[in-house]
Design an enzyme around this catalytic site. Sequence first.
Site, PDB file in Angstrom:
ATOM      1  N   TRP A  66       0.821  -1.197   0.000  1.00  0.00           N
ATOM      2  CA  TRP A  66       0.000   0.000   0.000  1.00  0.00           C
ATOM      3  C   TRP A  66       0.865   1.261   0.000  1.00  0.00           C
ATOM      4  CZ3 TRP A  66      -4.973  -0.889  -1.249  1.00  0.00           C
ATOM      5  CH2 TRP A  66      -5.488  -2.177  -1.031  1.00  0.00           C
ATOM      6  N   SER A  67       0.671   2.169   0.936  1.00  0.00           N
ATOM      7  CA  SER A  67       1.332   3.490   0.838  1.00  0.00           C
ATOM      8  C   SER A  67       2.813   3.487   1.165  1.00  0.00           C
ATOM      9  CB  SER A  67       0.608   4.507   1.718  1.00  0.00           C
ATOM     10  OG  SER A  67      -0.592   4.906   1.088  1.00  0.00           O
ATOM     11  N   VAL A  68       3.363   2.372   1.609  1.00  0.00           N
ATOM     12  CA  VAL A  68       4.827   2.289   1.691  1.00  0.00           C
ATOM     13  C   VAL A  68       5.420   2.492   0.295  1.00  0.00           C
ATOM     14  CG1 VAL A  68       6.780   0.750   2.215  1.00  0.00           C
ATOM     15  CG2 VAL A  68       4.828   0.867   3.767  1.00  0.00           C
ATOM     16  N   LYS A  70       4.849   4.794  -1.622  1.00  0.00           N
ATOM     17  CA  LYS A  70       5.177   6.213  -1.806  1.00  0.00           C
ATOM     18  C   LYS A  70       6.656   6.487  -1.570  1.00  0.00           C
ATOM     19  CE  LYS A  70       0.649   8.259  -0.684  1.00  0.00           C
ATOM     20  NZ  LYS A  70      -0.163   7.023  -0.628  1.00  0.00           N
TER      21      LYS A  70
END
Length: 372
Positions: A66-68, A70
Site C-alpha cells: 500500500w502506501s509504503v 510512496k
Amino acid sequence: MADIQGSYDDLFTAVPSALAGQLDRGDTGASIAVFVDGEPVVDVWGGFADAERTIAWQRDTITNVWSVTKTMTALCALVLADRGDLDLTAPVGRYWPEFAAAGKEAVLVRHVLAHTAGLPDWEGPIDELYDWPSATARLAAQEPQWVPGSAAGYHSLTQGFLVGEVVRRITGRSLDEFFAAEVARPLGADFSIGLPAEHDSRVALSVPPPSRDDDYAAGPSGGSAHPAPGTVVRVRVRVRDGNSVAWRRAQIPAASGFGNARSVALVQSVLACGGAVGEVRLLSPAGCDRAREEQFSGEDRVLGMPVRYGLGYGLFGSSLGWGGWGGSLVMVDPEYRMAVAYVTNQMREPAEDDRGLELVTAAYDGLQGLRA
C-alpha cells in the site's frame, strides 16, 4: 510460539520474538527486516500467505505494501533531482505543461511530494486508477482545493500519478520502468510497482481486519474506513480492489507496490547510508539530506492529525519513513544507518495497530547492543 523462519543477529532477538508474538495473537503472516550499514541484521518471516492459513509464508512471499510504495516513488524523484534532471522547486507545469491549468500554475514539484499541492482526492471511478492517461488527464484538469503550499492534505492515491507523470515527462519512461531500471535492478531488490503475472503465485493477498470483510474500505487517508470530517471521498478503495488482478497489473505509484520486508529495507537503506548500499550509489549525501528538508509541519486536513512532511517522506524526529494501509511500514534512521521494514498481509484497524511501533522499538533495542 509461532514458527519464525530466516536469520538474525543474536543482539536482535527481540525482533523475531515480537513478530512471533503478533502471529500468536492472530495475525496471518508477515516479514520483517532490519538493515544496518546496508547489511541485514534481521531477515525473518512467519505465518501464512493466505486467509485460510494453508500456504506458509516463504522467503520470497510478497504482498501489497500500500502506501509504503510512496517511499519508492519519492526515491525516484530524489534520484532525478540529484542528477540535475528535476528541479524540486520548479512548477510541475515546467515538465507537464497541461497541468498548468485550473489554478495549478503555482503548484511546485515539492508541493506534490509534501502533500501540499491541494489535489488530495480522486475525481472519477476506480477503474480510472488502472488507466494512466485517464488518471493524469483528470488531475491536469482539476482545481486545487486550497492555495498550493498553504496547507497539507494527504494525497493517498493522487501523489503517485502526479510524481509519476513528472518522471515520465523527464525520462520518457513510466514510473515503474524507471524504478525497476534505476533502483530495484541495481540493488537486486525484489520490489515492483505493479506486478507482472509471473509473480502472482508469490503474492499474499491482503486479509481484512477481524470482523471485517473484503468490502473494508480505505478512507481519504488510506488508513480509515471512515472519511475525515469535512472531506469528500471520491474513490473508496476496498480490500477486494487491492486483491484484484486489475490492481496488480496497474501502475498506481502511491499504493500498488509489491515486495517483502527485505526488499523494502534494502531499497530504503540508500537513505540510511548516505546514498549508497554496497557498491551501488544512487544518491549523493546531499541528495539524501534533501529528503529530510521539512516542507510542512502542522495538522493534515485529510488525516486529521499533526504531521511533518519532508520531500516524499514523513519526518519523525531525526528519522523518516511512512506506513501503508493495514500496517506495513518502513522507518529509516540515517544517524544509525538503519532501515527497518515490516510487511504484512494482515490488516488492522489503524487506531488499534501498534505492531510496527513494537517492531521498530525492538530493532532499536538490538541497535544499542550493536553500538555498545
